[in-house]
Design an enzyme around this catalytic site. Structure first.
Site, mmCIF file in Angstrom:
data_model
loop_
_atom_site.group_PDB
_atom_site.id
_atom_site.type_symbol
_atom_site.label_atom_id
_atom_site.label_comp_id
_atom_site.label_asym_id
_atom_site.label_seq_id
_atom_site.Cartn_x
_atom_site.Cartn_y
_atom_site.Cartn_z
ATOM 1 N N TYR A 302 6.187 2.127 -6.390
ATOM 2 C CA TYR A 302 4.749 1.852 -6.358
ATOM 3 C C TYR A 302 4.220 1.915 -4.927
ATOM 4 O O TYR A 302 4.726 1.243 -4.028
ATOM 5 C CB TYR A 302 4.498 0.473 -6.956
ATOM 6 C CG TYR A 302 3.059 0.186 -7.280
ATOM 7 C CD1 TYR A 302 2.532 0.516 -8.527
ATOM 8 C CD2 TYR A 302 2.235 -0.458 -6.369
ATOM 9 C CE1 TYR A 302 1.217 0.234 -8.844
ATOM 10 C CE2 TYR A 302 0.922 -0.747 -6.678
ATOM 11 C CZ TYR A 302 0.419 -0.401 -7.919
ATOM 12 O OH TYR A 302 -0.885 -0.686 -8.234
ATOM 13 N N TYR A 352 -4.112 7.423 -8.498
ATOM 14 C CA TYR A 352 -3.836 5.993 -8.586
ATOM 15 C C TYR A 352 -4.391 5.483 -9.901
ATOM 16 O O TYR A 352 -5.597 5.300 -10.065
ATOM 17 C CB TYR A 352 -4.439 5.229 -7.410
ATOM 18 C CG TYR A 352 -4.099 3.761 -7.465
ATOM 19 C CD1 TYR A 352 -2.775 3.341 -7.306
ATOM 20 C CD2 TYR A 352 -5.066 2.805 -7.716
ATOM 21 C CE1 TYR A 352 -2.439 2.004 -7.380
ATOM 22 C CE2 TYR A 352 -4.740 1.460 -7.787
ATOM 23 C CZ TYR A 352 -3.422 1.060 -7.619
ATOM 24 O OH TYR A 352 -3.090 -0.268 -7.704
#
Length: 397
Positions: A302, A352
């Site tokens: 991440y 994202y």
């Protein structure tokens, strides 16, 4: 390395059925990614889900389990009606934004492995590119733990991570060049991925070092994109997975992590603020796995902000405490390096969408269909947001 037989129904040390290799991801789908898309979040969600089901060769009427995020604005009822699901016997939502991505798959894997469901769909739909900027309204944050930080200038996640980054750079001698290594690896992979927002848009060190500050020491390229788009994946039992359209990608291990005395993206009450939820999730993840960090062929970590990568590399055991910056040197994160990273471009350079694109890319790597394929990839670590309560998956083929 030791490998269990997929679909063997492996049991944990307590004698209860575990999820190890009992389920597999058999379908993935996504919409285009863009700064602005005309469709609603509901429409994007439905398109991604239908694409994932088509990829798996499974009818919507067979879906009986759903998992998504508490921040998902399209609820189960609306999705079920619009897509044409049958009766649902399991549905869950995971909190904490990007920290919940891998947990959606974990919840479905547990539901299928224990017989509560047979076909599960996890998804995330988001219009952050064209939607409102929630961090501009600081008042709405005050009933939360942010009441202790917002009045003092930590108005956005970027500000909190910037504070954490400053401490990390100071304590461990890391530098902005280490953060650039992260940004560059993600951008290089996005340059190979036609679906990425940063496709064919190279990044140079000069561009990085001279870009504007967002929250010092984080510059423009240390921050993730703002994206409209949706993604989904389909989970079934290992037995059924053998009959689906593509090579199964097995859920080998899964974990969530919420450490004691946790605060938020900056852990003021933690004995060590630089050891976040990744450390807690990692202990559980590796405890239930037949692999170690040395066995991981490719990772999707991440990357809402570049410093989350060195922190996560340490938390998940790829290097020692304080060594995450140095780990990025010498092309370690590139294809052919020690740990090829975020091979679709990640949140920094593909899109994202609260980390869900990392899950789908992990599946592509283990199918052998990535645009930046790691030769012979057989194991993939996927992680969710570090700093917030998090989750992780260890996938294998």
């Amino acid at each position: 390395m030791a490998r269990t037989g997929a679909g063997t129904g492996t049991r944990t040390g307590t004698g209860t059925p575990g999820i190890k290799d009992a389920t597999a991801v058999v379908g993935i789908g996504q919409t285009p990614f863009a700064k602005q898309l005309p469709q609603s979040e509901k429409a994007l969600a439905c398109r991604a889900i239908l694409a994932a089901l088509d990829d798996a060769g499974i009818s919507p009427a067979e879906v009986d389990a759903l998992a998504s995020y508490t921040m998902e604005e399209t609820d189960e009822v609306e999705v079920a009606k619009a897509v044409g699901f049958g009766d649902l016997s399991f549905f869950s939502k995971v909190g904490f934004g990007g920290g919940g991505s891998c947990a959606t798959v974990a919840h479905l894997a547990a539901a299928v492995a224990t017989g509560q469901a047979t076909v599960g769909v996890a998804w995330r739909s988001r219009k952050r590119g064209s939607g409102p900027r929630p961090w501009r309204n600081t008042t709405v944050q005050l009933p939360t733990p942010a009441q202790w930080t917002r009045p003092f200038g930590l108005l956005r996640p970027a500000d909190e991570i910037a504070m954490l980054t400053r401490r990390y750079l100071y304590e461990h001698g890391a530098s902005r060049d280490h953060l650039f290594n992260v940004a560059l690896a993600c951008r290089n992979r996005a340059n190979q991925n036609p679906a990425a927002m940063m496709y064919e848009r190279p990044l140079t060190r000069d561009m990085y070092m001279t870009s504007r500050w967002i929250s010092e020491p984080l510059c423009l390229f240390d921050n993730c994109l703002e994206t409209d788009g949706a993604l989904a994946c389909v989970i079934v039992s290992a037995e059924r997975a053998r009959d689906c359209r593509h090579r199964p990608v097995y859920v080998h291990s899964a974990a969530q992590g919420l450490p004691a005395q946790h605060h938020g993206m900056v852990n003021y009450w933690n004995d060590d603020p630089l050891t976040g939820p990744a450390w807690t999730a990692a202990r559980h993840l590796w405890k239930h796995a037949d692999f170690t960090p040395e066995d991981v062929d490719v990772a999707q970590i991440y990357d809402a902000f570049t410093p989350l990568i060195p922190l996560s590399l340490e938390g998940y055991g790829f290097c020692g405490r304080g060594e995450g910056g140095a780990f990025t040197e010498g092309g370690a994160l590139e294809i052919g390096g020690r740990l090829p990273l975020n091979t679709s471009g990640g949140g920094l350079s593909e899109a994202y969408v609260h980390g869900f694109n990392l899950i789908n890319e992990g599946v592509r790597q283990l199918r052998g269909t990535s645009t930046a394929q790691v030769p012979g990839a057989a194991t993939c670590l996927v992680t969710a947001g570090e700093g917030v309560p998090t989750s992780a998956l260890l996938l294998r083929n």
